[in-house]
Design a protein around this motif. Sequence first.
Motif, PDB file in Angstrom:
ATOM      1  N   ASP A 113     -35.674  97.642 -16.902  1.00 54.78           N
ATOM      2  CA  ASP A 113     -35.801  96.973 -18.197  1.00 54.78           C
ATOM      3  C   ASP A 113     -34.460  96.782 -18.890  1.00 54.78           C
ATOM      4  O   ASP A 113     -34.417  96.228 -20.002  1.00 54.78           O
ATOM      5  CB  ASP A 113     -36.750  97.750 -19.112  1.00 54.78           C
ATOM      6  N   SER A 114     -33.371  97.211 -18.252  1.00 51.87           N
ATOM      7  CA  SER A 114     -32.043  96.947 -18.821  1.00 51.87           C
ATOM      8  C   SER A 114     -31.726  95.466 -18.844  1.00 51.87           C
ATOM      9  O   SER A 114     -30.768  95.042 -19.503  1.00 51.87           O
ATOM     10  CB  SER A 114     -30.965  97.702 -18.031  1.00 51.87           C
ATOM     11  N   ASP A 115     -32.536  94.648 -18.156  1.00 53.59           N
ATOM     12  CA  ASP A 115     -32.284  93.207 -18.178  1.00 53.59           C
ATOM     13  C   ASP A 115     -32.446  92.614 -19.576  1.00 53.59           C
ATOM     14  O   ASP A 115     -31.947  91.518 -19.853  1.00 53.59           O
ATOM     15  CB  ASP A 115     -33.170  92.473 -17.168  1.00 53.59           C
ATOM     16  N   VAL A 116     -33.121  93.341 -20.480  1.00 58.29           N
ATOM     17  CA  VAL A 116     -33.309  92.806 -21.836  1.00 58.29           C
ATOM     18  C   VAL A 116     -31.991  92.754 -22.607  1.00 58.29           C
ATOM     19  O   VAL A 116     -31.883  92.033 -23.613  1.00 58.29           O
ATOM     20  CB  VAL A 116     -34.334  93.643 -22.628  1.00 58.29           C
ATOM     21  N   PHE A 117     -30.968  93.511 -22.165  1.00 64.81           N
ATOM     22  CA  PHE A 117     -29.700  93.495 -22.881  1.00 64.81           C
ATOM     23  C   PHE A 117     -29.017  92.127 -22.801  1.00 64.81           C
ATOM     24  O   PHE A 117     -28.128  91.831 -23.602  1.00 64.81           O
ATOM     25  CB  PHE A 117     -28.767  94.584 -22.347  1.00 64.81           C
ATOM     26  N   ARG A 118     -29.434  91.315 -21.839  1.00 62.22           N
ATOM     27  CA  ARG A 118     -28.849  89.972 -21.769  1.00 62.22           C
ATOM     28  C   ARG A 118     -29.190  89.163 -23.010  1.00 62.22           C
ATOM     29  O   ARG A 118     -28.447  88.248 -23.400  1.00 62.22           O
ATOM     30  CB  ARG A 118     -29.343  89.247 -20.512  1.00 62.22           C
ATOM     31  N   ASP A 119     -30.311  89.490 -23.671  1.00 68.94           N
ATOM     32  CA  ASP A 119     -30.696  88.769 -24.882  1.00 68.94           C
ATOM     33  C   ASP A 119     -29.629  88.877 -25.970  1.00 68.94           C
ATOM     34  O   ASP A 119     -29.503  87.995 -26.825  1.00 68.94           O
ATOM     35  CB  ASP A 119     -32.020  89.308 -25.423  1.00 68.94           C
ATOM     36  N   ILE A 120     -28.867  89.991 -25.949  1.00 69.32           N
ATOM     37  CA  ILE A 120     -27.845  90.205 -26.972  1.00 69.32           C
ATOM     38  C   ILE A 120     -26.761  89.134 -26.883  1.00 69.32           C
ATOM     39  O   ILE A 120     -26.196  88.720 -27.896  1.00 69.32           O
ATOM     40  CB  ILE A 120     -27.228  91.603 -26.823  1.00 69.32           C
ATOM     41  N   PHE A 121     -26.498  88.671 -25.678  1.00 70.25           N
ATOM     42  CA  PHE A 121     -25.398  87.742 -25.459  1.00 70.25           C
ATOM     43  C   PHE A 121     -25.875  86.310 -25.217  1.00 70.25           C
ATOM     44  O   PHE A 121     -25.093  85.455 -24.803  1.00 70.25           O
ATOM     45  CB  PHE A 121     -24.558  88.205 -24.264  1.00 70.25           C
ATOM     46  N   SER A 122     -27.146  86.036 -25.451  1.00 70.44           N
ATOM     47  CA  SER A 122     -27.680  84.711 -25.170  1.00 70.44           C
ATOM     48  C   SER A 122     -28.597  84.266 -26.305  1.00 70.44           C
ATOM     49  O   SER A 122     -29.252  85.086 -26.952  1.00 70.44           O
ATOM     50  CB  SER A 122     -28.452  84.703 -23.851  1.00 70.44           C
ATOM     51  N   HIS A 123     -28.637  82.958 -26.515  1.00 67.03           N
ATOM     52  CA  HIS A 123     -29.553  82.369 -27.489  1.00 67.03           C
ATOM     53  C   HIS A 123     -30.713  81.654 -26.800  1.00 67.03           C
ATOM     54  O   HIS A 123     -31.468  80.924 -27.451  1.00 67.03           O
ATOM     55  CB  HIS A 123     -28.796  81.381 -28.390  1.00 67.03           C
ATOM     56  N   ASP A 124     -30.858  81.883 -25.502  1.00 67.21           N
ATOM     57  CA  ASP A 124     -31.932  81.249 -24.736  1.00 67.21           C
ATOM     58  C   ASP A 124     -33.242  81.975 -25.024  1.00 67.21           C
ATOM     59  O   ASP A 124     -33.432  83.131 -24.620  1.00 67.21           O
ATOM     60  CB  ASP A 124     -31.602  81.302 -23.239  1.00 67.21           C
ATOM     61  N   ARG A 125     -34.154  81.300 -25.720  1.00 64.25           N
ATOM     62  CA  ARG A 125     -35.423  81.911 -26.111  1.00 64.25           C
ATOM     63  C   ARG A 125     -36.408  82.023 -24.946  1.00 64.25           C
ATOM     64  O   ARG A 125     -37.460  82.638 -25.085  1.00 64.25           O
ATOM     65  CB  ARG A 125     -36.070  81.099 -27.226  1.00 64.25           C
ATOM     66  N   LEU A 126     -36.054  81.425 -23.802  1.00 63.89           N
ATOM     67  CA  LEU A 126     -36.961  81.459 -22.654  1.00 63.89           C
ATOM     68  C   LEU A 126     -36.620  82.567 -21.668  1.00 63.89           C
ATOM     69  O   LEU A 126     -37.258  82.674 -20.617  1.00 63.89           O
ATOM     70  CB  LEU A 126     -36.956  80.107 -21.940  1.00 63.89           C
ATOM     71  N   LEU A 127     -35.622  83.390 -21.995  1.00 64.89           N
ATOM     72  CA  LEU A 127     -35.238  84.459 -21.077  1.00 64.89           C
ATOM     73  C   LEU A 127     -36.396  85.411 -20.804  1.00 64.89           C
ATOM     74  O   LEU A 127     -36.475  86.017 -19.742  1.00 64.89           O
ATOM     75  CB  LEU A 127     -34.045  85.245 -21.639  1.00 64.89           C
ATOM     76  N   VAL A 128     -37.303  85.555 -21.777  1.00 64.57           N
ATOM     77  CA  VAL A 128     -38.417  86.476 -21.607  1.00 64.57           C
ATOM     78  C   VAL A 128     -39.289  86.090 -20.419  1.00 64.57           C
ATOM     79  O   VAL A 128     -39.947  86.952 -19.804  1.00 64.57           O
ATOM     80  CB  VAL A 128     -39.263  86.538 -22.907  1.00 64.57           C
ATOM     81  N   ILE A 129     -39.295  84.800 -20.037  1.00 65.93           N
ATOM     82  CA  ILE A 129     -40.096  84.383 -18.888  1.00 65.93           C
ATOM     83  C   ILE A 129     -39.248  84.016 -17.679  1.00 65.93           C
ATOM     84  O   ILE A 129     -39.724  84.087 -16.545  1.00 65.93           O
ATOM     85  CB  ILE A 129     -41.035  83.210 -19.245  1.00 65.93           C
ATOM     86  N   THR A 130     -37.985  83.612 -17.906  1.00 69.03           N
ATOM     87  CA  THR A 130     -37.159  83.177 -16.778  1.00 69.03           C
ATOM     88  C   THR A 130     -36.265  84.279 -16.230  1.00 69.03           C
ATOM     89  O   THR A 130     -35.860  84.231 -15.060  1.00 69.03           O
ATOM     90  CB  THR A 130     -36.265  81.997 -17.187  1.00 69.03           C
ATOM     91  N   TRP A 131     -35.968  85.296 -17.066  1.00 66.38           N
ATOM     92  CA  TRP A 131     -35.018  86.331 -16.662  1.00 66.38           C
ATOM     93  C   TRP A 131     -35.654  87.717 -16.604  1.00 66.38           C
ATOM     94  O   TRP A 131     -35.440  88.471 -15.655  1.00 66.38           O
ATOM     95  CB  TRP A 131     -33.824  86.329 -17.616  1.00 66.38           C
TER      96      TRP A 131
END
Length: 428
Positions: free
Chosen positions: A47-65
């Motif tokens: 679940d450390s992949d959620v830290f990418r949200d800090i550096f991105s404004h892509d709102r679709l990361l929750v489904i694509t990443w």
Amino acid sequence: MDTITHGIAGALIGKAVFRGEDMFSSQPINRGRIITWSLMLGGIFPDSDVFRDIFSHDRLLVITWHRSITHSLILLPLWALLLAWITHWFAKGKEWRGPVAVAISKILGLGILSGVIRRWLTDKKEWEAPSFAALVGIYAAGILSHILLDLVTSFGTMIWSPLQWSRPAWDLIFIIDFTLTGILLVPQLLAWVYAQPEKTKRRAVGMWLVFMPAPFLIARIGEGAGAPISGRAVLSAMIILAALFLLPALLGWGAKISHHKWNRAGLAAAAVYIACAFYAHHVAFSRIQKFAKLYPLQVESIGALPLPPSLWHWDGLVRTQRGVFELRMDLSDKPARDAELLTREHHYYPDAPPNSFIETAKSLPEVQKILWFSRFPVTRFHKEGEVGVVEISDIRFAQARRGAPPPFTYRVRFGPTGSVLSQGWIAR
């Protein structure tokens, strides 16, 4: 599944399978505690992949990443090797162990605890740790537990990434399951309660007092989420918790059970619970298949998804060419005949008739990602003055309480000329 449950599961596996010890103690850090910490960290690492949200404004990361490469069975050996190397290096370090831990605590917003962390970790000697090879196996087990516990939910996990970007989902357990979390956690606490006979009664009463309000709190959460829990279920949970924490102490046999046996019993109970969920899913899936056959429906996709708060509640979904049928099921209420399934309350979510706005929306790259993620999508269209609005919802995430739009609803707004004015998730 929620990250806290993953960590609890990892710690339990460490204690039950690898003879790990409790994580916190006044004694110097030893091999058993490192095993437990490593399993817990391995259990939460994906679940450390959620830290990418800090550096991105892509709102679709929750489904694509999210739930992609860190949840990959293919890349699991790489992550296990990396985490084992870091742990082995950290255990051998003496001079820099404390400063690095303090820096990490500040980055994570735990600066107020930096002094405590420094005193705890600045032990001027090498820690007794498992071998590098053993650490690789330990971390692999922790990461694998996370991947499997995510697979049993309905969200989908990209276990074959980066070779294949599909999202297998076994649909056995709801994403947050307090019963499973309790089964994983309580045996570890019981092992701690009965670890020192002279402190048994005080610890048992303390744990009982801590857990006594838990069923009430969970019931309030369930009520707010539209998944009410009956008063009988709350009372039953309180009685079970009281029996687990108090009876072994009162009868004097709790201390006779070893630390490892308590934890192995917890791991076995969790396996039994998931096996029961597997059977319940089989029954629910059979019912929704019969419903689709009797209707009859031209099935494009079909599924039985778990609903809180118990193994008896399931959501049967059937995607057809023009919409999605939903049949909510209580497995304790078995129909006398298959034909009775058609008389049960069910809902139909029709797609809006095709038009140029919908066609344009579905051609957008962002909407293409939404449709790739959605298993039971429904498309709606309406006008707000001269503005055309297209909404795509995944019905598998429909709320138990009807009325508000389901989570994971994506909206595209078009101007009078057909240009896109805005797009994004609908805020709840």
